[in-house]
Design an enzyme around this catalytic site. Structure first.
Site, mmCIF file in Angstrom:
data_model
loop_
_atom_site.group_PDB
_atom_site.id
_atom_site.type_symbol
_atom_site.label_atom_id
_atom_site.label_comp_id
_atom_site.label_asym_id
_atom_site.label_seq_id
_atom_site.Cartn_x
_atom_site.Cartn_y
_atom_site.Cartn_z
ATOM 1 N N PRO A 2 -2.998 16.699 23.621
ATOM 2 C CG PRO A 2 -2.357 17.792 21.681
ATOM 3 C CD PRO A 2 -2.109 16.558 22.477
ATOM 4 C CD GLU A 3 -8.564 14.166 26.500
ATOM 5 O OE1 GLU A 3 -9.788 14.331 26.438
ATOM 6 O OE2 GLU A 3 -8.035 13.352 27.270
ATOM 7 C CE LYS A 60 -9.783 13.447 20.670
ATOM 8 N NZ LYS A 60 -9.059 12.351 21.317
ATOM 9 N NE ARG A 251 -6.042 5.158 25.386
ATOM 10 C CZ ARG A 251 -6.081 6.425 24.989
ATOM 11 N NH1 ARG A 251 -6.865 6.787 23.996
ATOM 12 N NH2 ARG A 251 -5.339 7.339 25.590
#
Ligand code: ZN
Length: 261
Positions: A2-3, A60, A251
């Site tokens: 989920p973003e 978020k 990342r």
């Protein structure tokens, strides 16, 4: 994973379906899922007899206002989903966590009318907290102004991708969205942020707004043009150049060596 777009969908579901229903039972079977000192008895006494009055979001983090004045913070982690009356938000086929396994219900409530709200999380990387510190997060990516972005960018020599992914600076942008945004803006993710020219920061701001709007309409953060082309041996959807795969800001990062400079 989920973003911000998926979290916004979950927030909208809570806002539409869970408000003004009296809570009669609190399910907190997994003490590990409660964070920042929260215990099952404490969350039970904070919610029992109360109702939710609003569902907000910052980045978020979902913030559910409780009639007592408390605020319930919900983190979806890597695989969390919100269910109200057994119904989840978004397209269920896209999520591995769609399977209805009660063992994945890490937290939830039962309402007086018999309905329920649950946080289902197979990977158990989400969390629930009470009265979260909202100020540890930067401005929400949806509300970020150009002036705010300029100030954030000018303050750091870190790679621009690391800066826009830092939740204390801008709340809500994750790995996939940041790659898509920088690809749309034509900016190399590894560029030191403070070296960006004014025109580039304007382009970056526009790309943040466009990406959130376009991907939101398409159905989520995985629907980006670059995201669809991610993977080894793949090419830039804009100019056909082989994509570059690097680690930036810790990342895995995809970018185009031709038009992202
Ligand atoms: Zn390109």
């Amino acid at each position: 994973m989920p973003e911000i777009l998926e979290v916004e969908t979950a927030r909208a579901l809570l806002d539409a379906r869970s408000l003004d229903r009296e809570i009669t039972k609190v399910h907190a079977p997994d003490a590990w899922f409660l964070k920042r000192g929260l215990t099952p008895p404490a969350v039970r006494s904070a919610l029992k007899g109360q109702s939710f009055t609003a569902a907000r979001r910052r980045g978020k983090l979902i913030l559910v206002d409780v009639s007592s004045g408390a605020v319930l913070g919900l983190h979806l982690g890597m695989s969390g989903r919100v269910l109200v009356d057994d119904e989840a938000a978004g397209d269920p086929l896209l999520y591995a966590s769609n399977r209805a396994d009660p063992a994945w219900h890490r937290f939830g409530v039962t309402f007086r009318d018999g309905g329920t709200m649950f946080l289902r999380d197979p990977r158990r990387l989400g969390a629930v907290e009470l009265d979260p510190d909202e100020e540890r997060l930067g401005p929400d990516a949806f509300d970020l102004t150009l002036a705010q972005l300029r100030a954030i960018i000018a303050k750091s020599r870190a790679p621009v991708k690391a800066v826009i992914m830092d939740q204390s600076r801008i709340a809500g942008l994750g790995n996939l969205l940041c790659d898509e945004i920088l690809w749309r803006a034509g900016i190399d993710p590894a560029r030191p942020a403070d070296e960006l020219a004014d025109a580039e920061v304007s382009r970056l701001h526009r790309a943040i707004r466009d990406s959130l709007r376009i991907l939101g309409r398409r159905g989520g953060s995985h629907t980006g043009d670059l995201t669809s082309a991610r993977g080894p041996g793949l090419h830039c959807p804009k100019d056909g150049a082989p994509l570059l795969r690097r680690t930036v800001g810790g990342r895995t990062t995809y970018s185009c060596p031709v038009h992202q400079v």
